[in-house]
Design a protein around this motif. Sequence first.
Motif, PDB file in Angstrom:
ATOM      1  N   ILE A   1     -26.761  15.348 -32.020  1.00  0.00           N
ATOM      2  CA  ILE A   1     -26.047  16.223 -30.816  1.00  0.00           C
ATOM      3  C   ILE A   1     -24.453  16.797 -31.538  1.00  0.00           C
ATOM      4  CG2 ILE A   1     -25.421  16.810 -28.473  1.00  0.00           C
ATOM      5  CD1 ILE A   1     -27.005  14.697 -27.179  1.00  0.00           C
ATOM      6  N   GLU A   2     -24.270  17.760 -31.507  1.00  0.00           N
ATOM      7  CA  GLU A   2     -23.000  18.198 -31.999  1.00  0.00           C
ATOM      8  C   GLU A   2     -22.648  19.215 -30.682  1.00  0.00           C
ATOM      9  OE1 GLU A   2     -20.297  18.596 -35.020  1.00  0.00           O
ATOM     10  OE2 GLU A   2     -22.131  17.434 -34.930  1.00  0.00           O
ATOM     11  N   ASP A   3     -21.426  18.829 -30.537  1.00  0.00           N
ATOM     12  CA  ASP A   3     -20.180  19.659 -29.386  1.00  0.00           C
ATOM     13  C   ASP A   3     -19.512  20.559 -30.388  1.00  0.00           C
ATOM     14  OD1 ASP A   3     -18.048  18.213 -30.563  1.00  0.00           O
ATOM     15  OD2 ASP A   3     -17.532  17.056 -28.485  1.00  0.00           O
ATOM     16  N   GLY A   4     -18.653  21.314 -29.826  1.00  0.00           N
ATOM     17  CA  GLY A   4     -18.232  23.129 -29.864  1.00  0.00           C
ATOM     18  C   GLY A   4     -16.867  22.385 -30.946  1.00  0.00           C
ATOM     19  N   TRP A   5     -16.547  21.266 -31.270  1.00  0.00           N
ATOM     20  CA  TRP A   5     -15.038  21.057 -31.679  1.00  0.00           C
ATOM     21  C   TRP A   5     -14.559  21.573 -32.947  1.00  0.00           C
ATOM     22  CZ3 TRP A   5     -10.787  20.189 -30.234  1.00  0.00           C
ATOM     23  CH2 TRP A   5     -10.029  19.971 -30.748  1.00  0.00           C
ATOM     24  N   ARG A   6     -15.703  20.759 -34.300  1.00  0.00           N
ATOM     25  CA  ARG A   6     -15.470  21.405 -35.636  1.00  0.00           C
ATOM     26  C   ARG A   6     -15.773  23.000 -35.307  1.00  0.00           C
ATOM     27  NH1 ARG A   6     -12.918  19.079 -39.748  1.00  0.00           N
ATOM     28  NH2 ARG A   6     -14.122  19.822 -40.839  1.00  0.00           N
ATOM     29  N   TYR A   7     -16.201  23.674 -34.702  1.00  0.00           N
ATOM     30  CA  TYR A   7     -16.596  24.879 -34.080  1.00  0.00           C
ATOM     31  C   TYR A   7     -15.554  25.775 -34.074  1.00  0.00           C
ATOM     32  CZ  TYR A   7     -18.321  29.640 -33.398  1.00  0.00           C
ATOM     33  OH  TYR A   7     -19.480  31.053 -33.321  1.00  0.00           O
ATOM     34  N   PHE A   8     -14.496  25.026 -32.933  1.00  0.00           N
ATOM     35  CA  PHE A   8     -13.358  24.994 -32.711  1.00  0.00           C
ATOM     36  C   PHE A   8     -12.313  25.520 -33.526  1.00  0.00           C
ATOM     37  CE2 PHE A   8      -9.022  23.251 -31.265  1.00  0.00           C
ATOM     38  CZ  PHE A   8      -9.193  24.659 -30.258  1.00  0.00           C
ATOM     39  N   ILE A   9     -12.426  24.435 -34.640  1.00  0.00           N
ATOM     40  CA  ILE A   9     -11.557  23.929 -36.198  1.00  0.00           C
ATOM     41  C   ILE A   9     -11.395  25.902 -36.789  1.00  0.00           C
ATOM     42  CG2 ILE A   9     -10.726  22.568 -37.568  1.00  0.00           C
ATOM     43  CD1 ILE A   9      -9.691  22.028 -34.896  1.00  0.00           C
ATOM     44  N   HIS A  10     -12.497  25.930 -36.448  1.00  0.00           N
ATOM     45  CA  HIS A  10     -13.292  26.133 -38.137  1.00  0.00           C
ATOM     46  C   HIS A  10     -12.647  28.030 -37.244  1.00  0.00           C
ATOM     47  CE1 HIS A  10     -14.885  24.330 -40.767  1.00  0.00           C
ATOM     48  NE2 HIS A  10     -16.015  23.743 -40.638  1.00  0.00           N
ATOM     49  N   GLY A  11     -13.403  28.500 -36.305  1.00  0.00           N
ATOM     50  CA  GLY A  11     -12.708  28.874 -35.737  1.00  0.00           C
ATOM     51  C   GLY A  11     -11.590  30.209 -35.517  1.00  0.00           C
ATOM     52  N   TRP A  12     -10.057  28.594 -34.910  1.00  0.00           N
ATOM     53  CA  TRP A  12      -9.075  29.195 -35.335  1.00  0.00           C
ATOM     54  C   TRP A  12      -8.074  29.186 -36.597  1.00  0.00           C
ATOM     55  CZ3 TRP A  12      -5.592  31.046 -32.298  1.00  0.00           C
ATOM     56  CH2 TRP A  12      -6.202  30.927 -31.240  1.00  0.00           C
ATOM     57  N   THR A  13      -9.041  28.446 -37.544  1.00  0.00           N
ATOM     58  CA  THR A  13      -8.002  28.024 -38.706  1.00  0.00           C
ATOM     59  C   THR A  13      -8.391  29.279 -39.576  1.00  0.00           C
ATOM     60  OG1 THR A  13      -9.887  26.701 -39.820  1.00  0.00           O
ATOM     61  CG2 THR A  13      -8.209  25.653 -38.633  1.00  0.00           C
ATOM     62  N   GLN A  14      -9.829  29.965 -39.180  1.00  0.00           N
ATOM     63  CA  GLN A  14     -10.371  31.654 -40.542  1.00  0.00           C
ATOM     64  C   GLN A  14      -8.937  32.364 -39.521  1.00  0.00           C
ATOM     65  OE1 GLN A  14     -12.673  31.392 -43.230  1.00  0.00           O
ATOM     66  NE2 GLN A  14     -12.204  29.947 -43.356  1.00  0.00           N
ATOM     67  N   VAL A  15      -8.948  32.360 -38.265  1.00  0.00           N
ATOM     68  CA  VAL A  15      -8.342  33.573 -37.796  1.00  0.00           C
ATOM     69  C   VAL A  15      -6.807  33.204 -38.069  1.00  0.00           C
ATOM     70  CG1 VAL A  15      -8.093  34.675 -35.412  1.00  0.00           C
ATOM     71  CG2 VAL A  15     -10.197  34.065 -35.842  1.00  0.00           C
ATOM     72  N   ILE A  16      -6.286  32.065 -38.426  1.00  0.00           N
ATOM     73  CA  ILE A  16      -5.314  32.137 -38.502  1.00  0.00           C
ATOM     74  C   ILE A  16      -4.708  32.399 -39.541  1.00  0.00           C
ATOM     75  CG2 ILE A  16      -3.523  30.687 -38.731  1.00  0.00           C
ATOM     76  CD1 ILE A  16      -4.521  28.641 -36.395  1.00  0.00           C
ATOM     77  N   ALA A  17      -5.384  32.307 -40.739  1.00  0.00           N
ATOM     78  CA  ALA A  17      -5.929  32.460 -42.518  1.00  0.00           C
ATOM     79  C   ALA A  17      -5.738  33.723 -42.544  1.00  0.00           C
ATOM     80  CB  ALA A  17      -6.828  31.853 -43.063  1.00  0.00           C
ATOM     81  N   ASP A  18      -6.420  34.545 -41.814  1.00  0.00           N
ATOM     82  CA  ASP A  18      -6.156  36.334 -41.642  1.00  0.00           C
ATOM     83  C   ASP A  18      -5.315  37.092 -41.205  1.00  0.00           C
ATOM     84  OD1 ASP A  18      -7.568  38.618 -41.998  1.00  0.00           O
ATOM     85  OD2 ASP A  18      -8.292  38.820 -39.396  1.00  0.00           O
ATOM     86  N   VAL A  19      -5.042  36.144 -40.000  1.00  0.00           N
ATOM     87  CA  VAL A  19      -3.626  37.029 -38.782  1.00  0.00           C
ATOM     88  C   VAL A  19      -2.035  36.866 -39.517  1.00  0.00           C
ATOM     89  CG1 VAL A  19      -2.081  36.747 -37.024  1.00  0.00           C
ATOM     90  CG2 VAL A  19      -4.775  37.015 -36.854  1.00  0.00           C
ATOM     91  N   PHE A  20      -1.963  35.913 -40.369  1.00  0.00           N
ATOM     92  CA  PHE A  20      -0.418  35.154 -41.764  1.00  0.00           C
ATOM     93  C   PHE A  20      -1.045  35.592 -43.073  1.00  0.00           C
ATOM     94  CE2 PHE A  20      -0.811  33.186 -37.325  1.00  0.00           C
ATOM     95  CZ  PHE A  20       0.499  33.740 -36.889  1.00  0.00           C
TER      96      PHE A  20
END
Length: 310
Positions: free
Chosen positions: A271-290
């Motif tokens: 079983i895997e929850d969404g925590w690592r997906y959350f981490i990757h999702g935000w870090t990839q967008v932050i990289a794009d935005v900034f």
Amino acid sequence: MTAPTGNGTHMGFVGVTTGSSSIMKVFPKWAEVLGLPTHTLIGHDIELGAPQETYRDVVGSIKGTSDHWGALVTSHKIAVFEAAHDLFDDLDELAQTFGEISSIAKRGSHLTGSAKDPVTVRLALEEFLPAEHFSTTGAAALILGSGGSGCALSHQLGARTDRPSRVICTAQSNERLDHQRQLHERAGIDPTLMQYVKTTGPDDVDALLAALPPSSLVVNATGMGKDRPGSPLSDSGRFPEQGMVWEFNYRGSLEFLHQARAQQTGRGLVIEDGWRYFIHGWTQVIADVFDIPMPHETVDELAQVAAGVR
């Protein structure tokens, strides 16, 4: 790391209940580690199914004011694309292929829309799914929900060298299934791999679960358990023996996750929850935005910072 330059005062977050997200506490700490020019994240809460003008107003405000650096979009990725794609100066190839926008970045007055889910879902999937899982087990994949995250996962499963025996895509409307089918056609995904099923309630999902071979991947990409309470399956639904269960959510009532954990020992589930997906999702967008690099080592460092806030 060199800090980006600009005059923006905050980054935006377009979602449903943004104030409940851990990112509100995490972002200022990440901003300090990364040397970002702002430590402020502003939420834009929009109800699911909002009128198109609501999305156009939010995108227009991001484009038209100098205080916004850009924004991450969660539950409204497809809706933002459908309602406001003409407000963007540029859309990346994945945004056009998927018909969705998850990252809004500004370069001066130039507004760019990108689809990051295919990248982030692959990064998260590869962290818990063995590289040859499907070829060695003959397992299938059942993706519950055809929103942005569900579409991204089905695309990535179809593009893998190690592909499932079949990928079952579900939605509660034919419109969403048609959107996903068209996405697969544009991406050149083998049509014989995909199955599209309209579900009207938990009984339909329970029947799909019962027909899965052992070791199959079952994913909750519906948003149920986070944006709204409940689970796509009933308490009578049975996960496949030795199955891989992925709950895309990491917060909320998480009924699907609790159902899986109740069967974990008896059915040998991973079983895997969404925590690592959350981490990757935000870090990839932050990289794009900034416009900054985001190597694996930095993601791991940011994940450790976030774990202290979870």
